[in-house]
Write a protein that holds these residues in place. Sequence first.
Motif, PDB file in Angstrom:
ATOM      1  N   ASP A 299      -1.899  10.227 -12.118  1.00  0.00           N
ATOM      2  CA  ASP A 299      -1.003   9.161 -11.620  1.00  0.00           C
ATOM      3  C   ASP A 299      -0.890   8.300 -10.581  1.00  0.00           C
ATOM      4  OD1 ASP A 299      -0.832   8.343 -15.209  1.00  0.00           O
ATOM      5  OD2 ASP A 299       1.035  10.070 -14.720  1.00  0.00           O
ATOM      6  N   GLU A 300      -1.687   7.716  -9.785  1.00  0.00           N
ATOM      7  CA  GLU A 300      -1.333   6.949  -9.021  1.00  0.00           C
ATOM      8  C   GLU A 300       0.568   6.463  -8.471  1.00  0.00           C
ATOM      9  OE1 GLU A 300      -2.884   3.731  -5.561  1.00  0.00           O
ATOM     10  OE2 GLU A 300      -2.657   3.665  -7.395  1.00  0.00           O
ATOM     11  N   ILE A 301       0.804   7.003  -7.212  1.00  0.00           N
ATOM     12  CA  ILE A 301       2.654   6.470  -6.909  1.00  0.00           C
ATOM     13  C   ILE A 301       2.401   5.211  -6.062  1.00  0.00           C
ATOM     14  CG2 ILE A 301       4.510   7.331  -5.916  1.00  0.00           C
ATOM     15  CD1 ILE A 301       3.542  10.162  -6.101  1.00  0.00           C
ATOM     16  N   VAL A 302       2.712   4.624  -6.853  1.00  0.00           N
ATOM     17  CA  VAL A 302       2.725   3.011  -5.521  1.00  0.00           C
ATOM     18  C   VAL A 302       3.575   3.366  -4.258  1.00  0.00           C
ATOM     19  CG1 VAL A 302       3.398   0.400  -5.354  1.00  0.00           C
ATOM     20  CG2 VAL A 302       1.588   1.585  -7.837  1.00  0.00           C
ATOM     21  N   LEU A 303       3.293   3.004  -3.421  1.00  0.00           N
ATOM     22  CA  LEU A 303       3.705   3.340  -2.080  1.00  0.00           C
ATOM     23  C   LEU A 303       3.942   1.847  -1.345  1.00  0.00           C
ATOM     24  CD1 LEU A 303       2.167   6.102  -0.823  1.00  0.00           C
ATOM     25  CD2 LEU A 303       4.324   6.082  -1.372  1.00  0.00           C
ATOM     26  N   GLU A 304       5.360   1.681  -0.937  1.00  0.00           N
ATOM     27  CA  GLU A 304       6.042   0.393   0.134  1.00  0.00           C
ATOM     28  C   GLU A 304       6.504   1.122   1.784  1.00  0.00           C
ATOM     29  OE1 GLU A 304       8.722  -1.769  -2.642  1.00  0.00           O
ATOM     30  OE2 GLU A 304       8.149  -0.289  -4.537  1.00  0.00           O
ATOM     31  N   GLY A 305       6.637   0.054   2.160  1.00  0.00           N
ATOM     32  CA  GLY A 305       6.796  -0.050   3.405  1.00  0.00           C
ATOM     33  C   GLY A 305       5.865   0.319   4.514  1.00  0.00           C
ATOM     34  N   SER A 306       5.764   0.919   6.118  1.00  0.00           N
ATOM     35  CA  SER A 306       4.885   0.414   6.820  1.00  0.00           C
ATOM     36  C   SER A 306       5.258   1.113   7.822  1.00  0.00           C
ATOM     37  CB  SER A 306       5.249  -0.342   7.184  1.00  0.00           C
ATOM     38  OG  SER A 306       4.204  -0.617   8.320  1.00  0.00           O
ATOM     39  N   LEU A 307       3.858   2.516   7.952  1.00  0.00           N
ATOM     40  CA  LEU A 307       4.428   3.065   9.670  1.00  0.00           C
ATOM     41  C   LEU A 307       4.198   2.561  10.779  1.00  0.00           C
ATOM     42  CD1 LEU A 307       2.685   6.337   7.569  1.00  0.00           C
ATOM     43  CD2 LEU A 307       4.870   6.017   7.923  1.00  0.00           C
ATOM     44  N   ASP A 308       3.532   1.485  10.347  1.00  0.00           N
ATOM     45  CA  ASP A 308       4.442   1.010  11.981  1.00  0.00           C
ATOM     46  C   ASP A 308       4.861   0.206  12.512  1.00  0.00           C
ATOM     47  OD1 ASP A 308       3.162  -1.236  10.747  1.00  0.00           O
ATOM     48  OD2 ASP A 308       0.886  -1.119  11.295  1.00  0.00           O
ATOM     49  N   ASN A 309       4.502   0.067  13.375  1.00  0.00           N
ATOM     50  CA  ASN A 309       5.686  -1.829  14.310  1.00  0.00           C
ATOM     51  C   ASN A 309       5.327  -2.405  13.896  1.00  0.00           C
ATOM     52  OD1 ASN A 309       7.832   0.613  14.947  1.00  0.00           O
ATOM     53  ND2 ASN A 309       6.847   0.503  17.123  1.00  0.00           N
ATOM     54  N   SER A 310       4.114  -2.855  13.683  1.00  0.00           N
ATOM     55  CA  SER A 310       3.696  -4.088  13.745  1.00  0.00           C
ATOM     56  C   SER A 310       4.080  -5.136  12.387  1.00  0.00           C
ATOM     57  CB  SER A 310       2.197  -4.123  13.239  1.00  0.00           C
ATOM     58  OG  SER A 310       1.422  -5.355  13.589  1.00  0.00           O
ATOM     59  N   SER A 311       4.300  -6.181  12.491  1.00  0.00           N
ATOM     60  CA  SER A 311       5.136  -7.029  12.179  1.00  0.00           C
ATOM     61  C   SER A 311       4.053  -7.931  10.800  1.00  0.00           C
ATOM     62  CB  SER A 311       5.505  -8.045  12.422  1.00  0.00           C
ATOM     63  OG  SER A 311       4.943  -9.060  12.904  1.00  0.00           O
ATOM     64  N   THR A 312       2.632  -7.618  10.795  1.00  0.00           N
ATOM     65  CA  THR A 312       1.452  -8.885  10.378  1.00  0.00           C
ATOM     66  C   THR A 312       0.529  -7.378   9.503  1.00  0.00           C
ATOM     67  OG1 THR A 312       0.094  -7.332  12.425  1.00  0.00           O
ATOM     68  CG2 THR A 312       1.136  -9.870  12.482  1.00  0.00           C
ATOM     69  N   ARG A 313       0.222  -8.194   8.831  1.00  0.00           N
ATOM     70  CA  ARG A 313      -0.296  -6.834   7.769  1.00  0.00           C
ATOM     71  C   ARG A 313      -2.230  -6.175   7.954  1.00  0.00           C
ATOM     72  NH1 ARG A 313      -0.173  -3.139   4.233  1.00  0.00           N
ATOM     73  NH2 ARG A 313      -1.187  -3.147   2.033  1.00  0.00           N
ATOM     74  N   SER A 314      -2.339  -5.396   8.056  1.00  0.00           N
ATOM     75  CA  SER A 314      -3.884  -4.951   8.337  1.00  0.00           C
ATOM     76  C   SER A 314      -4.821  -4.957   7.360  1.00  0.00           C
ATOM     77  CB  SER A 314      -3.444  -3.029   8.843  1.00  0.00           C
ATOM     78  OG  SER A 314      -4.899  -2.968   9.231  1.00  0.00           O
ATOM     79  N   VAL A 315      -5.722  -5.184   7.427  1.00  0.00           N
ATOM     80  CA  VAL A 315      -6.590  -4.959   6.654  1.00  0.00           C
ATOM     81  C   VAL A 315      -7.251  -4.031   6.116  1.00  0.00           C
ATOM     82  CG1 VAL A 315      -7.399  -7.142   7.598  1.00  0.00           C
ATOM     83  CG2 VAL A 315      -8.536  -5.292   8.850  1.00  0.00           C
ATOM     84  N   LEU A 316      -6.546  -3.038   6.811  1.00  0.00           N
ATOM     85  CA  LEU A 316      -7.141  -1.460   6.359  1.00  0.00           C
ATOM     86  C   LEU A 316      -6.078  -1.267   4.738  1.00  0.00           C
ATOM     87  CD1 LEU A 316      -7.245   0.815  10.210  1.00  0.00           C
ATOM     88  CD2 LEU A 316      -9.187  -0.207   8.508  1.00  0.00           C
ATOM     89  N   PRO A 317      -6.365   0.533   4.339  1.00  0.00           N
ATOM     90  CA  PRO A 317      -5.923   0.497   3.096  1.00  0.00           C
ATOM     91  C   PRO A 317      -4.605   0.744   3.762  1.00  0.00           C
ATOM     92  CG  PRO A 317      -7.677   1.650   3.577  1.00  0.00           C
ATOM     93  CD  PRO A 317      -7.659   0.494   4.258  1.00  0.00           C
ATOM     94  N   ASP A 318      -3.800   1.354   2.581  1.00  0.00           N
ATOM     95  CA  ASP A 318      -2.399   2.240   3.348  1.00  0.00           C
ATOM     96  C   ASP A 318      -2.634   3.605   3.710  1.00  0.00           C
ATOM     97  OD1 ASP A 318      -0.710  -0.036   3.167  1.00  0.00           O
ATOM     98  OD2 ASP A 318      -0.061   1.250   0.432  1.00  0.00           O
ATOM     99  N   PRO A 319      -2.675   4.131   5.210  1.00  0.00           N
ATOM    100  CA  PRO A 319      -2.810   4.891   5.381  1.00  0.00           C
ATOM    101  C   PRO A 319      -2.775   6.344   4.765  1.00  0.00           C
ATOM    102  CG  PRO A 319      -0.660   4.585   6.590  1.00  0.00           C
ATOM    103  CD  PRO A 319      -1.329   3.455   5.420  1.00  0.00           C
ATOM    104  N   ILE A 320      -1.782   5.738   3.377  1.00  0.00           N
ATOM    105  CA  ILE A 320      -1.676   7.570   2.847  1.00  0.00           C
ATOM    106  C   ILE A 320      -1.708   6.587   1.382  1.00  0.00           C
ATOM    107  CG2 ILE A 320      -0.168   8.648   1.646  1.00  0.00           C
ATOM    108  CD1 ILE A 320       1.907   8.774   4.277  1.00  0.00           C
ATOM    109  N   SER A 321      -2.777   7.978   0.528  1.00  0.00           N
ATOM    110  CA  SER A 321      -2.202   7.363  -1.044  1.00  0.00           C
ATOM    111  C   SER A 321      -1.961   8.923  -1.596  1.00  0.00           C
ATOM    112  CB  SER A 321      -3.711   7.731  -1.668  1.00  0.00           C
ATOM    113  OG  SER A 321      -4.795   8.275  -1.368  1.00  0.00           O
ATOM    114  N   ALA A 322      -0.888   8.340  -2.847  1.00  0.00           N
ATOM    115  CA  ALA A 322      -0.167   9.688  -3.090  1.00  0.00           C
ATOM    116  C   ALA A 322      -0.545   9.546  -5.167  1.00  0.00           C
ATOM    117  CB  ALA A 322       1.063   9.787  -3.108  1.00  0.00           C
ATOM    118  N   THR A 323      -0.769  11.020  -5.895  1.00  0.00           N
ATOM    119  CA  THR A 323      -1.421  10.551  -6.606  1.00  0.00           C
ATOM    120  C   THR A 323      -0.512  11.954  -7.714  1.00  0.00           C
ATOM    121  OG1 THR A 323      -3.101  12.034  -6.427  1.00  0.00           O
ATOM    122  CG2 THR A 323      -3.195   9.499  -6.698  1.00  0.00           C
ATOM    123  N   ILE A 324       0.335  11.803  -8.622  1.00  0.00           N
ATOM    124  CA  ILE A 324       1.186  13.345  -9.072  1.00  0.00           C
ATOM    125  C   ILE A 324       0.149  13.531 -10.768  1.00  0.00           C
ATOM    126  CG2 ILE A 324       2.318  11.502 -10.441  1.00  0.00           C
ATOM    127  CD1 ILE A 324       3.884  15.156  -9.023  1.00  0.00           C
ATOM    128  N   GLY A 325       0.018  14.486 -10.231  1.00  0.00           N
ATOM    129  CA  GLY A 325      -1.126  15.296 -12.040  1.00  0.00           C
ATOM    130  C   GLY A 325       0.228  16.450 -12.830  1.00  0.00           C
TER     131      GLY A 325
END
Length: 128
Positions: free
Chosen positions: A31-57
């Motif tokens: 199952d995918e773990i939905v992640l919130e927040g940001s690791l960078d200081n920018s207030s604008t949203r990047s077009v890149l996907p989130d830098p981390i994905s997490a799943t639990i098995g």
Amino acid sequence: MKKLLRICLFFSIISVPKISQSITAIPPSEDEIVLEGSLDNSSTRSVLPDPISATIGLKSLNLNFRYNVGNINVEIYNSSGEMVYENNINTQIQGALTIDVSEWDIDFYEIRFVSTTGNYMFGSYEID
């Protein structure tokens, strides 16, 4: 104008699932773990996907660092607020991390990814 808006809406609905499916393929037993927040200081949203994905098995928590975000601290807390796991990861060197959770108690957990600048991403999951 309404017709143009309908056409744009139609194509955005059709194309969005295809884009998200091509970014990450999650095995059916996880199952995918939905992640919130940001690791960078920018207030604008990047077009890149989130830098981390997490799943639990059933037996493991799987973390994928999609691109380099430097050193981050991985912290996991149980529902009582106790830290049950901590590890500092250099994402320039390590692209993935698997944590064995087969012996962990049935509980709700929160995972946090904290950057050296204090920015963070977080998500929660349940082991049942």
